[in-house]
Design an enzyme around this catalytic site. Sequence first.
Site: not given
Length: 330
Positions: A53, A217-218, A224
């Site tokens: 990341y 998760p979205l 969203g």
Amino acid sequence: MKYTQLGRTGLKVGRLVLGTMNFGPQTDEADSHAIMDAALDAGINFFDTANVYGWGENKGRTEEIIGNWFAKGEGRRDKVVLATKVYGNMAADGEAWPNHDKLSALNIRRAVDASLKRLRTDYIDLYQFHHVDRSTPFEEIWQAIDVLVQQGKILYVGSSNFPGYKIAQANEIAARRGGTIGLVSEQCLYNLAERRAEMEVIPAAQEYGLGVIPWSPLHGGLLGGVIKKEVQGGRRASGRAADTLADPTTRAQIQAYEDLLDKHGVEPGEAALAWLLTRPGVTGPIVGPRTAEQLESALRAVELELSEELLTGLDEIFPGPGPSPEAFAW
């Protein structure tokens, strides 16, 4: 915050996981530290990151931001269940020198030490394999892990993006070797719009006692309230969400989803997270807020109770594949 056990372990973690992928690329260090402070104040104790990341020439930057936050003291490190990942090529130019990526014993050893240095800590609570390594046998992987556990550098091991059969293979080999409890978690793509994990991955995780940690998760923002935001003149869909919305059938599906939630007076993003918290085997979804406001929205999802009528409506809009083998055999 509500808490649960991580899979079959005695480790207690919050029902929301703080994802840090935006720290560095989209959120500067000061704001990242503010978000982590707010998460801790709200009771979120499970932070997820990865050695890659920061991306590109800044790979490792996210771990450094977290490490600098730990260095502020006041019990920050002791309060956090810290998860990071290994597998990716850490070369800034994308050209990895041999044995500087994937899951060889040599790279695992090297990658752990590098992550510990960036994170400014002497141990990692959950060390996750970011992807399957088709070239390295699990006997070698577990041997390397056993040494790191004995050295106190890592406590638990999890997988990410593993198919069901690899979860089974990894834990069967761990059981035959003895001395290790094997994988204790699986981090996978799972949300209302992407439910294929229900066929093999989640059943395998449940069978072997792994906690399931859904990422995205979205679904890249698609769940969203993206159409509602467009209509209201807010942030427009971009990237994968924009490409997906270009398909008329998918756009109609997302519109039906937003209309259903509007009828029930529930915000789309919060409903998508709350739905995951009702799913068998799920420990908690990863939320990756870019701002403190997004974190506050995610926190409301933990307390949100979805009615049976609403759950049924969501299943009608986003039907799952059903259990295997029936989903593909009959």
